[in-house]
Each structure stands twice: as C-alpha cells, then as structure tokens.
Design a protein around this motif. Structure first.
Motif, PDB file in Angstrom:
ATOM      1  N   ASP A  96       0.771  -1.229   0.000  1.00  0.00           N
ATOM      2  CA  ASP A  96       0.000   0.000   0.000  1.00  0.00           C
ATOM      3  C   ASP A  96       0.809   1.288   0.000  1.00  0.00           C
ATOM      4  O   ASP A  96       0.410   2.242  -0.626  1.00  0.00           O
ATOM      5  CB  ASP A  96      -0.966   0.019   1.190  1.00  0.00           C
ATOM      6  N   LYS A  97       1.937   1.343   0.665  1.00  0.00           N
ATOM      7  CA  LYS A  97       2.618   2.616   0.831  1.00  0.00           C
ATOM      8  C   LYS A  97       3.851   2.698  -0.064  1.00  0.00           C
ATOM      9  O   LYS A  97       4.686   1.804  -0.105  1.00  0.00           O
ATOM     10  CB  LYS A  97       3.027   2.800   2.286  1.00  0.00           C
ATOM     11  N   ILE A  98       3.936   3.805  -0.798  1.00  0.00           N
ATOM     12  CA  ILE A  98       5.052   4.021  -1.713  1.00  0.00           C
ATOM     13  C   ILE A  98       5.960   5.093  -1.134  1.00  0.00           C
ATOM     14  O   ILE A  98       5.497   6.097  -0.607  1.00  0.00           O
ATOM     15  CB  ILE A  98       4.527   4.454  -3.097  1.00  0.00           C
ATOM     16  N   ILE A  99       7.267   4.865  -1.254  1.00  0.00           N
ATOM     17  CA  ILE A  99       8.257   5.845  -0.793  1.00  0.00           C
ATOM     18  C   ILE A  99       8.920   6.444  -2.022  1.00  0.00           C
ATOM     19  O   ILE A  99       9.452   5.711  -2.863  1.00  0.00           O
ATOM     20  CB  ILE A  99       9.297   5.179   0.113  1.00  0.00           C
ATOM     21  N   PHE A 100       8.863   7.771  -2.096  1.00  0.00           N
ATOM     22  CA  PHE A 100       9.368   8.473  -3.271  1.00  0.00           C
ATOM     23  C   PHE A 100      10.735   9.094  -3.008  1.00  0.00           C
ATOM     24  O   PHE A 100      11.043   9.526  -1.897  1.00  0.00           O
ATOM     25  CB  PHE A 100       8.411   9.607  -3.660  1.00  0.00           C
ATOM     26  N   GLY A 101      11.544   9.155  -4.071  1.00  0.00           N
ATOM     27  CA  GLY A 101      12.753   9.973  -4.043  1.00  0.00           C
ATOM     28  C   GLY A 101      12.368  11.429  -4.231  1.00  0.00           C
ATOM     29  O   GLY A 101      11.210  11.757  -4.495  1.00  0.00           O
TER      30      GLY A 101
END
Lengths: 110, 115
Positions: A96-101
């Motif tokens: 569910d959770k996306i980590i972005f640069g």
C-alpha cells in the motif's frame, strides 16, 4: 540515511542523447519499483513499474533494477524536449505505501 | 473520463488560520492518498483511505493535520493554525484498490502558501 536517495539535478542534455537517471535505496525488502514523471504544475504520472530485479522496456524508456546493489535506473533513448520534466523514483515493500525519491529535474535542450 | 481533481488550485493564507483542501477522486476508486511536496523534497506521504477501513494516518506531521473522506468519495484535508513550514503543494491520488500494483492517479495539487 534516507530510504530512497535521488540526485535532484538539474540535468541538462541535448536532444537525441541517451539520458540516465538513477536512485539508490536502503531497504533490501523493497520489491516494487516505479518511475513517475511530473511536468511543471502537474501531478506525477506513472511511467514505469517493475517488480524485483531486471529490466523493463517501454518504447524509448527502459527501467532497470539491481537489487544486489540497491540501484534503480531509468534510461531514455532519443530524448525529446517533451521529456523535460521531473522524474521521481519510488519503491515499496508493502502493498500500500510508496516511498518516493526527491526527483531529478531533467532539461532536454533542443 | 474525468481524472482526480483538487480545489483550490492555489491558496494563500495567513499564519494561524485554518485551511481546507478538497480532493475528488476518480469515480469507483476505493483508495485515496494525500501527499505533501515541498520545494526540493520528494512526495511525503500524509494519509490514506481504503474503502471503509480506518485510515492510515501515520504520515500526518502533527495533530494540526486531519483528513476525512465522506461517502467513500470526496476527501478534505484540514490544516489548523497554519504555520509557514506548511507551505507546500498538497497532492491527492486515487487508485482502484490500495496496492502498489494499481496505478495511483494524481490530481494537479493545491499550492498552499502561508504568509
């Protein structure tokens, strides 16, 4: 250490050149890898999605994941002025959770 | 079809005032996300809603931030007693379901400036 590291640029290349954009990540559990493109004053849009290691090609774009070195790459062939945008890498180890640069600003010079 | 819409597109407010930001997701999308994008920073996750489940509020930076989603559709992000560090672009995204395999579709964002 940030979970996803990305050089903010800006990166300027002449039209027609091959562009290489890169990210590193820290968590070896990450399995899902994405590249988003964001034009000025717009929301990001999904460009490429890969699962685990390997390459994925879509037209002029190739996404590459090297899990052994925790390195994510996006290659753009025959770059066009319309490719000028901010490119964000993103990853996740969950459903569910996306980590972005932070994103790399790319300028293609005509 | 219509994409994700957000309003207002720009909001200028004075420090200490409350603001409400609205997001209309794509019809039929059960998952809705709020992110914050500050200058030179990536997208910072704030909160997400999935259907009727309790929202994941783990990204909210302080108790001045809250969000609700009415009827499984429209969402409102509220920032109370705004501070200058709240200045950022607030982005909303929706997806069919809340898995990374489903593309998140982003709205154009609300640019918030706190004076």
């Amino acid at each position: 250490q940030k979970e996803v590291e990305q050089d903010p640029g800006p990166l300027s290349v002449p039209e027609g050149a091959i562009v290489s954009l890169n990210c590193t990540y820290s968590n070896s559990a990450f399995q899902y890898f994405m590249w988003y493109r964001q034009y000025s004053r717009k929301g990001p849009e999904l460009l490429m999605y890969t699962y685990s290691s390997g390459n994925k090609e879509d037209g002029r774009f190739t996404a590459q994941v090297d899990k052994s070195s925790k390195y994510i790459s996006l290659f753009i062939r025959d770059s066009q002025p319309s490719d000028s945008a901010t490119y964000l890498c993103a990853t996740s180890n969950r459903d569910d959770k996306i980590i972005f640069g932070k994103g790399t600003r790319l300028h293609i010079l005509p | 079809g219509a994409g994700v819409s957000q309003s207002p597109s720009n909001k200028v407010t004075e420090k200490g005032k409350d603001v409400e930001l609205r997001c209309d997701p794509i019809s039929g999308h059960t998952a809705l996300y709020w992110y914050r994008q500050s200058l030179g920073q990536g997208l910072e996750f704030l909160i997400y809603f999935q259907g009727n489940s309790a929202p994941d509020k783990s990204g909210l930076p302080s108790d001045r931030f809250s969000a609700e989603r009415t009827g499984g559709s429209v969402s409102t992000l509220t920032i109370q007693r705004t501070q200058q560090e709240d200045s950022a672009v607030y982005l909303c995204a929706s997806s069919l379901v809340s898995t990374v395999r489903d593309e998140q579709f982003f709205g154009p964002g609300t640019r918030l400036t706190v004076l």
